[in-house]
Design an enzyme around this catalytic site. Structure first.
Site, PDB file in Angstrom:
ATOM      1  N   SER A  53       0.859  -1.182   0.000  1.00 45.77           N
ATOM      2  CA  SER A  53       0.000   0.000   0.000  1.00 45.77           C
ATOM      3  C   SER A  53       0.892   1.227   0.000  1.00 45.77           C
ATOM      4  CB  SER A  53      -0.870   0.019   1.256  1.00 45.77           C
ATOM      5  OG  SER A  53      -1.501   1.279   1.430  1.00 45.77           O
TER       6      SER A  53
ATOM      7  N   TYR B  15      -1.779  -0.301  10.161  1.00 40.31           N
ATOM      8  CA  TYR B  15      -1.835  -0.696   8.759  1.00 40.31           C
ATOM      9  C   TYR B  15      -0.551  -0.270   8.045  1.00 40.31           C
ATOM     10  CZ  TYR B  15      -3.553  -1.189   3.981  1.00 40.31           C
ATOM     11  OH  TYR B  15      -3.696  -1.550   2.669  1.00 40.31           O
TER      12      TYR B  15
END
Length: 158
Positions: free
Chosen positions: A41, A54
């Site tokens: 990501s 995350y």
């Protein structure tokens, strides 16, 4: 403010899951070569406020990708990753658009921070994925994390 279970769950899914799957796949590639492709990501590259866990899990995945690429290169096994930016998915559609389809304030902020001023299209992500596992990339593309984020991770805010 995350619980121990939250932390372990996210790290297990985003980092350890990829590590264990790769551990199972590598023996089948030894002697033949191959490609491992991780899905990271943009937050693993630049970090995100309110997304610390995350971001950490994806940052760890990026380093796993780079380190494993070095280890597997002599065995002709390439290890790369992509770092997607914002793509409209079922998961984030409710965060990005009001019920009437108009963008939320969060959407405007994201688009204003993305130099291309739009969300990614699935075909743009798929093209990069296919390239990284293709023969065209087999020569020397190894150990990279390619952002597919409309230059979001390169944006300096200026």
């Amino acid at each position: 403010d995350a619980t121990r279970e939250d932390i372990e769950g996210l790290i297990s899914t985003n980092l350890l899951g990829a590590m264990y799957l790769t551990k199972l796949a590598i023996p089948h590639m030894l002697g033949k070569g191959g490609a491992v492709l991780n899905i990271s990501s943009m937050w693993g590259e630049v970090g995100a406020s309110c997304e610390v866990l995350y971001s950490t899990s994806k940052g760890g995945l990026n380093l796993f990708t780079k380190a494993l690429a070095k280890e597997m290169a002599p065995s002709n096994i390439r290890v790369n990753a992509i770092a997607p930016g914002f793509f409209v998915t079922a998961q984030n559609e409710k965060l990005l658009f009001n019920e009437d389809g108009t963008p939320t304030p969060r959407t405007e902020k994201i688009l204003n921070s993305t130099p291309m001023r739009r969300f990614g299209e699935a075909s743009e992500l798929i093209g990069t994925l296919l390239y990284l596992v293709s023969e065209e990339a087999s020569g020397f593309v190894n150990g990279v994390v390619i952002p597919v984020d409309g230059a979001f991770s390169a944006y300096s805010g200026v």
